[in-house]
Write a protein that holds these residues in place. Structure first.
Motif, PDB file in Angstrom:
ATOM      1  N   PHE A   1     -24.109-104.859  78.411  1.00  0.00           N
ATOM      2  CA  PHE A   1     -24.023-104.352  77.040  1.00  0.00           C
ATOM      3  C   PHE A   1     -22.593-104.132  76.540  1.00  0.00           C
ATOM      4  O   PHE A   1     -22.402-103.608  75.449  1.00  0.00           O
ATOM      5  N   LYS A   2     -21.606-104.531  77.296  1.00  0.00           N
ATOM      6  CA  LYS A   2     -20.230-104.152  77.018  1.00  0.00           C
ATOM      7  C   LYS A   2     -19.656-104.719  75.725  1.00  0.00           C
ATOM      8  O   LYS A   2     -18.643-104.219  75.224  1.00  0.00           O
ATOM      9  N   MET A   3     -20.266-105.762  75.153  1.00  0.00           N
ATOM     10  CA  MET A   3     -19.708-106.396  73.965  1.00  0.00           C
ATOM     11  C   MET A   3     -19.840-105.533  72.713  1.00  0.00           C
ATOM     12  O   MET A   3     -19.211-105.808  71.694  1.00  0.00           O
ATOM     13  N   ASN A   4     -20.654-104.480  72.778  1.00  0.00           N
ATOM     14  CA  ASN A   4     -20.931-103.691  71.584  1.00  0.00           C
ATOM     15  C   ASN A   4     -20.866-102.203  71.901  1.00  0.00           C
ATOM     16  O   ASN A   4     -21.673-101.685  72.680  1.00  0.00           O
ATOM     17  N   ASN A   5     -19.913-101.517  71.276  1.00  0.00           N
ATOM     18  CA  ASN A   5     -19.759-100.081  71.509  1.00  0.00           C
ATOM     19  C   ASN A   5     -21.000 -99.295  71.120  1.00  0.00           C
ATOM     20  O   ASN A   5     -21.332 -98.285  71.748  1.00  0.00           O
ATOM     21  N   ARG A   6     -21.697 -99.751  70.077  1.00  0.00           N
ATOM     22  CA  ARG A   6     -22.891 -99.006  69.642  1.00  0.00           C
ATOM     23  C   ARG A   6     -24.004 -99.135  70.666  1.00  0.00           C
ATOM     24  O   ARG A   6     -24.794 -98.180  70.867  1.00  0.00           O
TER      25      ARG A   6
ATOM     26  N   SER B   1     -17.874 -91.619  81.288  1.00  0.00           N
ATOM     27  CA  SER B   1     -16.961 -92.119  82.323  1.00  0.00           C
ATOM     28  C   SER B   1     -17.229 -93.578  82.683  1.00  0.00           C
ATOM     29  O   SER B   1     -16.393 -94.230  83.306  1.00  0.00           O
ATOM     30  N   ASP B   2     -18.391 -94.090  82.274  1.00  0.00           N
ATOM     31  CA  ASP B   2     -18.756 -95.470  82.601  1.00  0.00           C
ATOM     32  C   ASP B   2     -18.211 -96.478  81.600  1.00  0.00           C
ATOM     33  O   ASP B   2     -18.215 -97.690  81.864  1.00  0.00           O
ATOM     34  N   VAL B   3     -17.786 -96.012  80.428  1.00  0.00           N
ATOM     35  CA  VAL B   3     -17.350 -96.921  79.369  1.00  0.00           C
ATOM     36  C   VAL B   3     -15.837 -96.896  79.247  1.00  0.00           C
ATOM     37  O   VAL B   3     -15.173 -95.961  79.668  1.00  0.00           O
ATOM     38  N   ASN B   4     -15.301 -97.952  78.654  1.00  0.00           N
ATOM     39  CA  ASN B   4     -13.856 -98.001  78.449  1.00  0.00           C
ATOM     40  C   ASN B   4     -13.409 -96.896  77.509  1.00  0.00           C
ATOM     41  O   ASN B   4     -14.078 -96.596  76.523  1.00  0.00           O
TER      42      ASN B   4
ATOM     43  N   ILE C   1     -12.512 -98.606  63.200  1.00  0.00           N
ATOM     44  CA  ILE C   1     -12.848 -98.424  64.615  1.00  0.00           C
ATOM     45  C   ILE C   1     -14.344 -98.204  64.803  1.00  0.00           C
ATOM     46  O   ILE C   1     -14.866 -98.331  65.915  1.00  0.00           O
ATOM     47  N   TYR C   2     -15.037 -97.883  63.700  1.00  0.00           N
ATOM     48  CA  TYR C   2     -16.469 -97.604  63.802  1.00  0.00           C
ATOM     49  C   TYR C   2     -17.336 -98.852  63.615  1.00  0.00           C
ATOM     50  O   TYR C   2     -18.550 -98.783  63.754  1.00  0.00           O
ATOM     51  N   GLU C   3     -16.725 -99.971  63.293  1.00  0.00           N
ATOM     52  CA  GLU C   3     -17.481-101.207  63.110  1.00  0.00           C
ATOM     53  C   GLU C   3     -17.952-101.731  64.466  1.00  0.00           C
ATOM     54  O   GLU C   3     -17.141-101.938  65.374  1.00  0.00           O
ATOM     55  N   THR C   4     -19.255-101.934  64.611  1.00  0.00           N
ATOM     56  CA  THR C   4     -19.785-102.395  65.898  1.00  0.00           C
ATOM     57  C   THR C   4     -20.589-103.683  65.787  1.00  0.00           C
ATOM     58  O   THR C   4     -21.127-104.152  66.794  1.00  0.00           O
ATOM     59  N   ASN C   5     -20.706-104.242  64.591  1.00  0.00           N
ATOM     60  CA  ASN C   5     -21.365-105.535  64.483  1.00  0.00           C
ATOM     61  C   ASN C   5     -20.422-106.598  65.035  1.00  0.00           C
ATOM     62  O   ASN C   5     -19.296-106.741  64.556  1.00  0.00           O
ATOM     63  N   THR C   6     -20.876-107.331  66.037  1.00  0.00           N
ATOM     64  CA  THR C   6     -19.975-108.245  66.735  1.00  0.00           C
ATOM     65  C   THR C   6     -19.428-109.345  65.826  1.00  0.00           C
ATOM     66  O   THR C   6     -18.361-109.888  66.078  1.00  0.00           O
ATOM     67  N   PHE C   7     -20.166-109.689  64.765  1.00  0.00           N
ATOM     68  CA  PHE C   7     -19.688-110.718  63.849  1.00  0.00           C
ATOM     69  C   PHE C   7     -18.544-110.192  62.981  1.00  0.00           C
ATOM     70  O   PHE C   7     -17.634-110.939  62.614  1.00  0.00           O
ATOM     71  N   LEU C   8     -18.575-108.911  62.660  1.00  0.00           N
ATOM     72  CA  LEU C   8     -17.555-108.309  61.800  1.00  0.00           C
ATOM     73  C   LEU C   8     -16.421-107.653  62.590  1.00  0.00           C
ATOM     74  O   LEU C   8     -15.353-107.378  62.033  1.00  0.00           O
TER      75      LEU C   8
END
Length: 232
Positions: free
Chosen positions: A98-103, A117-120, A173-180
């Protein structure tokens, strides 16, 4: 199992998943139908199939149009199968899916599958504005007006701020749509992406250029009226 049978199996799961995501009237029933299908296809009891399903879920949340309660529905799935996911995969393996999307990662944190602690460590997860993190959208007022297709407020805003209609939208920084993500779409591309037909028509009437790039943005919106305008 033959290849075609396996493809049909995965397709049936995707269809039921999309039915649950798109259904706003009978959410409980569509969720029950979805869970029943996963059980009947032995998806949850097989590590390989479960991993494939999680990748499918990740891909949909990365790319599909987000409707009302979109992430709440995703989190209900993750929460229901939390024990099975954690029993088959380490936190590191789950993060890789799931790492490609912060949301998506936030959803996993919300249901208790992952920890901070598991996320960047980045601005998204260290932000104190939890509401903006939950939305996972560009937090600019202009963007909110476009997403809601609030054309009257949009016109008032651009007139008061003398905002150039052909300009590009700043990153958030809040944008999580991978296309945008990491992109600066134009105002009309952003309106096409969300199917905001009223604002799109306003921009068009004010001579904002229509470019070929609008096609891919409009396709995401799944708005047939917008597609028809581009066809013309």
């Amino acid at each position: 199992m033959e290849i075609q049978q396996y493809i049909d199996k995965i397709k049936s799961i995707q269809d039921k998943l999309m039915e649950f995501i798109d259904n706003s009237d009978n959410e409980s029933e569509s969720f029950d139908n979805f869970k029943h299908l996963l059980e009947s296809k032995n998806i949850i009891s097989d590590k390989h199939d479960l991993k494939l399903f999680l990748y499918l879920l990740s891909s949909i949340t990365n790319n599909y149009k987000r409707g009302p309660n979109f992430f709440q529905k995703i989190e209900s799935i993750l929460s229901f199968y939390k024990n099975q996911i954690q029993s088959y995969f380490t936190n590191s393996e789950i993060y890789q899916i799931f790492k490609m999307n912060n949301r998506n990662l936030l959803s996993l944190i919300n249901v208790g599958i992952l920890n901070l602690s598991d996320v960047n460590d980045n601005e998204y997860f260290t932000s104190e504005n939890k509401e903006k993190c939950e939305k996972g959208e560009n937090d600019l007022l202009l963007c909110e007006l476009i997403r809601n297709d609030s054309v009257e407020q949009f016109i008032k805003y651009v007139n008061q701020t003398i905002y150039p209609l052909s300009s590009r939208i700043d990153e958030s920084i809040y944008e999580t749509n991978t296309f945008l993500y990491n992109k600066c779409p134009t105002v009309i591309e952003y309106s096409a992406f969300f199917g905001s037909i009223k604002i799109f028509n306003y921009l068009k009437m004010n001579n904002v250029q229509l470019t070929p790039s609008l096609w891919i943005y409009a396709i995401h919106s799944n708005n047939p009226d917008l597609i028809h305008i581009l066809e013309q």
